[in-house]
Design an enzyme around this catalytic site. Structure first.
Site, short mmCIF file in Angstrom:
data_model
loop_
_atom_site.label_atom_id
_atom_site.label_comp_id
_atom_site.label_asym_id
_atom_site.label_seq_id
_atom_site.Cartn_x
_atom_site.Cartn_y
_atom_site.Cartn_z
N CYS A 82 -2.68 8.31 2.85
CA CYS A 82 -2.41 7.83 1.48
C CYS A 82 -3.53 8.29 0.57
CB CYS A 82 -2.38 6.31 1.43
SG CYS A 82 -1.23 5.60 2.53
N GLU A 116 0.89 -1.18 0.00
CA GLU A 116 0.00 0.00 0.00
C GLU A 116 0.91 1.21 0.00
OE1 GLU A 116 -3.00 -0.25 -0.44
OE2 GLU A 116 -3.56 -2.21 0.35
C1 UN1 Z 1 -3.74 5.23 4.77
O1 UN1 Z 1 -3.73 6.43 4.58
O2 UN1 Z 1 -2.68 4.56 4.80
O3 UN1 Z 1 -9.47 5.54 3.51
C2 UN1 Z 1 -4.97 4.46 5.08
C3 UN1 Z 1 -8.90 6.12 4.44
C4 UN1 Z 1 -8.62 5.33 5.69
C5 UN1 Z 1 -7.40 4.53 5.54
C6 UN1 Z 1 -6.20 5.29 5.05
N1 UN1 Z 1 -9.75 4.48 5.96
O4 UN1 Z 1 -8.59 7.30 4.39
#
Ligand code: UN1
Length: 509
Positions: free
Chosen positions: A300, A266
């Site tokens: 992310c 990820e």
């Molecule tokens: C991340 O930023 O690594 O969708 C995960 C989202 C959260 C998860 C983010 N449920 O923003």
């Protein structure tokens, strides 16, 4: 009660001491590595220390985890689910304290810290249900009196490498699923947020004690050189699930693939919202502001590019500026704060460099752009008028910088959405069904997540989470993401008393 006593009470309830051991398999190991200090990004002051794990400490953990796999894989999956149920309930008990600790150590606002714990609880609930649904298919054999089906077997010990921005939820996505799938986990958290991991491990230790299953959830806080690199090369870890930068992910793939290990990667995102002229302006402004400013732009899934149709762009920019001006910046644990600090000095430098790079390429700062004159790592959320083809716009900067880009036609908007190396999350705001469907078509968004009238961040755990291209291709959390934590076995049983061969092959002896 003062904030300081509240904080020390919270740390005490979570079992955080001034100096904490850095590894546990259900009981703490007397780790021998260098001390690591955890800092509060709101003040820049130290919170507590962790004695990190050495290679020898890691080895001790791995021995327990591999031994545990031998028995854990034979525990019926629904009974494994019971352990995850206990974990979910304990997380409910500690939700407030954990949420506060996330806000303290990571700097995200309390509501998001609590949301992160809720995300852990949700995935535990999901995993408990899943523990009775690890279904394999059955197939019709082409041979008479034969039966074919597939079964899913536990895979082995799973290495989880988590990032600072979701210090505990992303571990839970992996650990809860892995546990019901029959796999112990060994968790290497980010060195920026070790206390969050230690607090969660303490909760896991209680769970494992109550359920008599030590070694299912294991923690190793250690340096990349000591622990991280060894984990990647370790054949006893058939799966490494890692969250972090694309650079880090590339290195992981380079080490894990040659040994034929699996990875769930990820990695970086460069997420866009496309706003069509007919969009609901209120919704678009609110969604864009949360997605770009929430978590100080350190998800992310954070919004990096707002791709606006020319007709709506001027109004949208004006409304965004107003929304940005109303964002209360401050201590993430104070009610009313909407944006806390960045995680550290390095994050501020990266943000300032990105803004300079954007200006050098002709970008224009329309709002913010500066560090705040106060202790800790605070910045202004920033809007930059930009072009899609600017080099800096291709990069993920982990900060609240939003590039504003204009377009004429939906085809152009889709090309802009897809015209970056990353492919995590995307969204379109429109009331036009045709436009939405085009965005969702095979020729539409190329991202792992595509939303309509919802921002790019804040995905629910029920769907598979992850993205394409330089985001790494991994999928975690809901849907059938569990399959990567298991080994698929195709079984053919011959009850016919004959030995017919497939494909009509004759081989009579
Ligand atoms: C991340 O930023 O690594 O969708 C995960 C989202 C959260 C998860 C983010 N449920 O923003």
């Amino acid at each position: 009660m003062t904030t300081a006593t509240k904080t020390s009470d919270m740390l005490a309830r979570l079992g955080i001491q001034d100096v904490n051991p850095g590894a546990s398999t259900g009981s703490w190991i007397d780790t021998k590595g260098a001390e690591l200090t955890s800092y509060n990004p709101t003040t820049g002051e130290a919170i507590a220390k962790v004695r990190q794990a050495t290679r020898a400490d890691y080895e001790e953990v791995m021995k327990v985890a591999t031994k545990t796999f031998e028995t854990w894989r034979l525990v019926p999956a629904p009974a494994r689910g019971e352990v995850v149920r206990v974990l979910g309930n304990k997380l409910r008990e500690y939700k407030q304290e954990l949420g506060h600790l996330v806000a303290l150590e990571n700097g995200k606002i309390l509501s998001e810290g609590l949301g992160e714990v809720q995300e852990m609880i949700d995935i535990c609930d999901f995993a408990v249900g899943l523990s009775r649904q690890l279904y394999g298919l059955s197939m019709h054999s082409e041979r008479p009196g034969h039966r074919m089906y597939e079964q899913w077997q536990p895979l082995g010990v799973v290495g989880v490498v988590s990032a600072f921005n979701f210090p505990i939820a992303v571990w839970a996505w992996n650990a809860a699923l892995a546990a019901v799938c029959g796999d112990p986990t060994v968790w290497k958290p980010s060195s920026k947020v070790p206390l969050c991991a230690i607090a969660v491990q303490r909760i896991c230790d209680e769970v494992m004690k109550e359920c008599h299953c030590p070694g299912v959830f294991n923690l190793v806080v250690g340096r990349g050189n000591d622990v991280g690199d060894v984990m990647l090369a370790d054949h006893r870890l058939p799966l490494i699930s890692a969250t972090g930068s694309t650079r880090m992910g590339r290195r992981i793939a380079e080490v894990v693939s040659p040994r034929f290990g699996r990875t769930i990667l990820e990695l970086g995102g460069n997420n866009a919202i496309v706003v069509m002229d007919d969009a609901d302006l209120d919704l678009a402004v609110r969604a864009a502001t949360f997605a770009a400013v929430g978590t100080a732009g350190q998800r992310c899934t954070s919004l990096r590019r707002l791709v606006m149709q020319k007709g709506i762009a001027p109004k949208l920019i004006e409304r965004l500026k107003k929304a940005y001006a109303s964002v209360k910046i401050g201590d993430p644990n104070d009610p009313g704060t909407l944006m806390g600090p960045l995680v550290d000095e390095g994050a501020i430098n990266d943000m300032m460099k990105a803004i300079e790079a954007a200006k050098a390429e002709g970008g224009e700062v329309l709002y913010g752009g500066k560090r705040l004159d106060r202790p800790g790592f605070f910045v202004e959320p920033t809007l930059v008028r930009a072009r899609a083809d600017m080099k800096i716009v291709q990069e993920e900067t982990f900060a609240p910088v939003l590039y504003l880009i204009e377009f004429d036609t939906l085809d152009q908007a889709i090309a802009i959405n897809n015209g970056v190396p990353q492919g995590l999350s995307s969204a379109i705001f429109t009331k036009d069904l045709m436009a939405a469907e085009k965005f969702l078509s095979a020729a539409g968004s190329d991202c792992g997540i595509a939303n309509v009238n919802i921002g790019t961040s804040g995905a629910e755990i029920g769907g598979a989470f992850g993205g394409e291209k330089e985001t790494g291709g991994g999928r975690e959390a809901g849907s059938d993401s569990w399959k990567v934590y298991m080994r698929r076995q195709t079984v053919t049983i011959n009850g016919s008393g004959q030995l017919p061969l497939a494909q009509g092959v004759k081989f009579d002896v």
